[in-house]
Motif scaffolding. Structure first.
Motif, PDB file in Angstrom:
ATOM      1  N   ASN A  59      -3.604   1.628  -1.797  1.00  0.00           N
ATOM      2  CA  ASN A  59      -2.807   1.803  -2.787  1.00  0.00           C
ATOM      3  C   ASN A  59      -3.042   2.602  -3.953  1.00  0.00           C
ATOM      4  OD1 ASN A  59      -0.920   0.331  -1.019  1.00  0.00           O
ATOM      5  ND2 ASN A  59      -0.994  -1.615  -2.148  1.00  0.00           N
ATOM      6  N   GLU A  60      -4.187   2.076  -4.280  1.00  0.00           N
ATOM      7  CA  GLU A  60      -4.752   2.616  -5.836  1.00  0.00           C
ATOM      8  C   GLU A  60      -5.224   4.278  -5.371  1.00  0.00           C
ATOM      9  OE1 GLU A  60      -4.936   1.913  -8.861  1.00  0.00           O
ATOM     10  OE2 GLU A  60      -4.115   0.080  -8.299  1.00  0.00           O
ATOM     11  N   LYS A  73       3.741   2.306  -7.162  1.00  0.00           N
ATOM     12  CA  LYS A  73       2.921   1.323  -6.559  1.00  0.00           C
ATOM     13  C   LYS A  73       3.786   0.314  -5.994  1.00  0.00           C
ATOM     14  CE  LYS A  73      -1.228  -0.111  -8.973  1.00  0.00           C
ATOM     15  NZ  LYS A  73      -1.773  -0.947 -10.138  1.00  0.00           N
ATOM     16  N   ASP A  94       4.760   5.437 -12.251  1.00  0.00           N
ATOM     17  CA  ASP A  94       3.446   5.019 -11.510  1.00  0.00           C
ATOM     18  C   ASP A  94       3.762   3.561 -11.068  1.00  0.00           C
ATOM     19  OD1 ASP A  94       2.486   7.462 -12.760  1.00  0.00           O
ATOM     20  OD2 ASP A  94       0.998   6.463 -13.993  1.00  0.00           O
ATOM     21  N   LEU A 136      -1.861   6.105  -5.456  1.00  0.00           N
ATOM     22  CA  LEU A 136      -1.496   6.137  -6.770  1.00  0.00           C
ATOM     23  C   LEU A 136      -2.125   7.427  -7.347  1.00  0.00           C
ATOM     24  CD1 LEU A 136       0.535   5.249  -8.876  1.00  0.00           C
ATOM     25  CD2 LEU A 136      -1.307   3.530  -9.657  1.00  0.00           C
TER      26      LEU A 136
END
Length: 200
Positions: free
Chosen positions: A96-97, A83, A79, A100
């Motif tokens: 980005n979240e 990222k 993870d 992810l």
């Protein structure tokens, strides 16, 4: 291990910040569906009409997202590394979240889909061999004709077995052994190791 994207895929993914985060999440779902069932051009057409973008832009965006998710899953990126790989693209923290979250939720699905798409090759199970030598015949009394007969048992998939009977003379067998040993030796160089690391 960080995922390094080519400039082409960076351009494809540059489309994502221009749309709503919910749309990016939907594109991720579409990308995973396309991996399972194949590409459906009608989906691109409908999404392009709704968003007011050209079809090629939407198609490149989804394909870029599909590439990002499949390559990350293939390389089993953690993870944190995912990222960091996405951070290079210069997206917002929220985007980005979302990326992810898409990766974490679909990683196992993508890996299982990729394994199903991989061709199933036969694997070695057993080898039986016999050396036959003809020492003479009625017409030729002092003759030596050696023949190596091999029965190769291969496993295909779960329970299916396949048998191949091969016959050759010793000189051809020695040449075959030399070629296979050369191939094994070439697997130990740095270039081959790098390729094997990327395949796994």
């Amino acid at each position: 291990m960080l995922l390094v994207l080519s400039e082409e895929y960076k351009e494809h993914l540059a489309f994502l910040p221009q749309v709503d985060p919910a749309v990016v999440f939907e594109f991720g779902r579409i990308a995973v569906e396309f991996l399972k069932r194949g590409i459906n051009s009608k989906v691109y057409d409908g999404a392009a009409r709704k968003l007011g973008f050209p079809i090629t832009t939407v198609q490149h965006g989804v394909e870029g997202l599909m590439f990002l998710l499949t390559e990350s899953s293939k390389l089993m990126i953690t993870d944190i590394d995912f990222k960091d790989s996405v951070m290079v693209l210069g997206f917002s923290t929220e985007l980005n979240e979302i990326l992810l979250q898409l990766y974490v939720e679909n990683q196992t699905t993508i890996r299982s889909t990729l394994t199903q798409l991989a061709p199933s090759l036969p694997s070695y199970h057993n080898l039986e061999w016999r050396l036959d030598v003809q020492l003479g015949s009625r017409s030729m009394r002092h003759q030596v004709v050696p023949v190596v007969t091999m029965l190769l048992n291969l496993t295909m998939g779960t329970s299916e077995n396949r048998r191949c009977c091969l016959q050759t003379n010793p000189s051809t067998l020695l040449h075959l052994i030399a070629v296979l040993e050369a191939a094994l030796a070439s697997m130990k160089n740095n270039h081959a190791r790098r390729i094997l690391r990327n395949i796994k």
